[in-house]
Design a protein around this motif. Sequence first.
Motif, PDB file in Angstrom:
ATOM      1  N   PRO A  99       0.830  -1.210   0.000  1.00 12.72           N
ATOM      2  CA  PRO A  99       0.000   0.000   0.000  1.00 12.72           C
ATOM      3  C   PRO A  99       0.868   1.265   0.000  1.00 12.72           C
ATOM      4  N   PHE A 100       2.101   1.143   0.500  1.00 12.77           N
ATOM      5  CA  PHE A 100       2.992   2.307   0.610  1.00 12.77           C
ATOM      6  C   PHE A 100       3.322   2.915  -0.751  1.00 12.77           C
ATOM      7  N   THR A 102       1.224   3.160  -3.459  1.00 11.78           N
ATOM      8  CA  THR A 102       0.111   4.019  -3.853  1.00 11.78           C
ATOM      9  C   THR A 102       0.123   5.297  -3.012  1.00 11.78           C
ATOM     10  N   GLU A 103       0.412   5.138  -1.705  1.00  9.60           N
ATOM     11  CA  GLU A 103       0.461   6.317  -0.836  1.00  9.60           C
ATOM     12  C   GLU A 103       1.584   7.264  -1.264  1.00  9.60           C
ATOM     13  N   MET A 104       2.752   6.701  -1.513  1.00  7.60           N
ATOM     14  CA  MET A 104       3.896   7.516  -1.926  1.00  7.60           C
ATOM     15  C   MET A 104       3.575   8.246  -3.230  1.00  7.60           C
ATOM     16  N   SER A 106       0.716   9.002  -4.483  1.00  8.50           N
ATOM     17  CA  SER A 106      -0.371   9.977  -4.423  1.00  8.50           C
ATOM     18  C   SER A 106       0.064  11.231  -3.678  1.00  8.50           C
ATOM     19  N   GLU A 107       1.213  11.178  -3.008  1.00 10.23           N
ATOM     20  CA  GLU A 107       1.684  12.374  -2.313  1.00 10.23           C
ATOM     21  C   GLU A 107       2.914  13.002  -2.941  1.00 10.23           C
ATOM     22  N   LYS A 111       2.485  13.386 -10.110  1.00  9.37           N
ATOM     23  CA  LYS A 111       1.523  12.293  -9.952  1.00  9.37           C
ATOM     24  C   LYS A 111       1.403  11.473 -11.226  1.00  9.37           C
TER      25      LYS A 111
ATOM     26  N   THR B   2       6.920  10.120   9.044  1.00  8.02           N
ATOM     27  CA  THR B   2       6.515   8.719   8.946  1.00  8.02           C
ATOM     28  C   THR B   2       7.282   8.053   7.796  1.00  8.02           C
ATOM     29  N   ARG B   4       6.049   6.693   5.283  1.00  9.49           N
ATOM     30  CA  ARG B   4       5.443   7.121   4.027  1.00  9.49           C
ATOM     31  C   ARG B   4       5.987   8.480   3.591  1.00  9.49           C
ATOM     32  N   GLU B   5       6.101   9.387   4.549  1.00 10.80           N
ATOM     33  CA  GLU B   5       6.640  10.718   4.222  1.00 10.80           C
ATOM     34  C   GLU B   5       8.103  10.640   3.789  1.00 10.80           C
ATOM     35  N   THR B   8       8.164   9.373   0.216  1.00  8.02           N
ATOM     36  CA  THR B   8       7.730  10.389  -0.742  1.00  8.02           C
ATOM     37  C   THR B   8       8.838  11.418  -0.961  1.00  8.02           C
TER      38      THR B   8
END
Lengths: 224, 224
Positions: A99-100, A102-104, A106-107, A111, B2, B4-5, B8
Amino acid sequence: MTVRELLTEMKDTSEVIIDLAYASLMYNSSTMAEKVRGLEDDMDDLKFATRYKVLLSSRTREDARQLSGILEVASAADRISDAASDIVSLLRFPPEKRPFITEMLSEADEKIRMIKISSDSSMVGNTIGRLQIEASTGCKIIAIKNRRGWTYDPEDEMKLRANDVIIVRGTDDGADLLVEYAAGRKEWEFEEIVPDDVIEDEAEEDLQNEEELSEEIRGEGDEE
Amino acid sequence: MTVRELLTEMKDTSEVIIDLAYASLMYNSSTMAEKVRGLEDDMDDLKFATRYKVLLSSRTREDARQLSGILEVASAADRISDAASDIVSLLRFPPEKRPFITEMLSEADEKIRMIKISSDSSMVGNTIGRLQIEASTGCKIIAIKNRRGWTYDPEDEMKLRANDVIIVRGTDDGADLLVEYAAGRKEWEFEEIVPDDVIEDEAEEDLQNEEELSEEIRGEGDEE
């Protein structure tokens, strides 16, 4: 291909391959991942071709210095594409185990989005080059799916048809704008076609300005 | 931050660092190369921070699987930034010994250009975010030089002033368009500001469409 052409091809590929790698994870597409692996093989071929040409043309100490620089850029581009290959290897996990990603994505600043071209869209029937999609929306088309299947990193000559699906990379603002055009909610604004000689003149002037600017920057800017 | 951060941030950095590396060679700028090396150090820190957090949170076999994927993406981003570091190492050659760089960059799909904002330009006094420069021209600002010196990978909040110099990455068409705006030969067309709730509604609808689309692509597209 000349060494210069080989190097340009390697640079372009090293950029598109990363976008494709992330897109394959985003949309869980093994065909895209296949394409990434294919491009990675192409990169190896390009690297060997570059090496071969470089070694053939190295005669003097002076040549050797310059040519070693070429090999450095080629190897940097190749390592970028190796990284892309590592990224797609994550496809071995099912989407719910990563899931990380998609999260990465999307942020991140840039994009990845999938957009369908509606039959109402004024983009239909025009080539990517005529539309100047990247210049008008900041979105780079990574892949197109039409009746013939997928095309990756499509050429400017490719024509968009109703119901084509495009995968693009761009900012949120840019992709939102492109969605409006693709859905037919907003009319595409074509750039007027300016006679070539006017463009040439201005382009020449701008290039001259850029050279002066670059001198100026080098002189003062680089000292701070 | 985090995990995730952290991830990114690593992805965004791995993209901007490559652009900066090529720009530093294009404009023979040791300050830009310095920034590339600084970003590369930042990437190492990010990678270690990611590893540390990942190791702390790995409890079960299930965790370990997912977390190893995160480490793979982090390491891919780190390797891309290492490649950037190799690219700037070419600055040790004087520009005349590396003509292939300028040739490669002038023929690549994505070009790097240096543009001065004229006092006549309608861009003056507006922030990068308000102008939506990337969405409107496809040009991403890599660096800005103003009275305070250089800013790399500037934030959306940064305001453009007369005589600022920007270094951008984009297609020829996009950069030509931006030159027109920056020189004041063309008036900037601001997007009308649409009330937020309308945008939210449409965005939600589009996202839904995108999910259906992505299912559709997965189902049929991926089998060819």
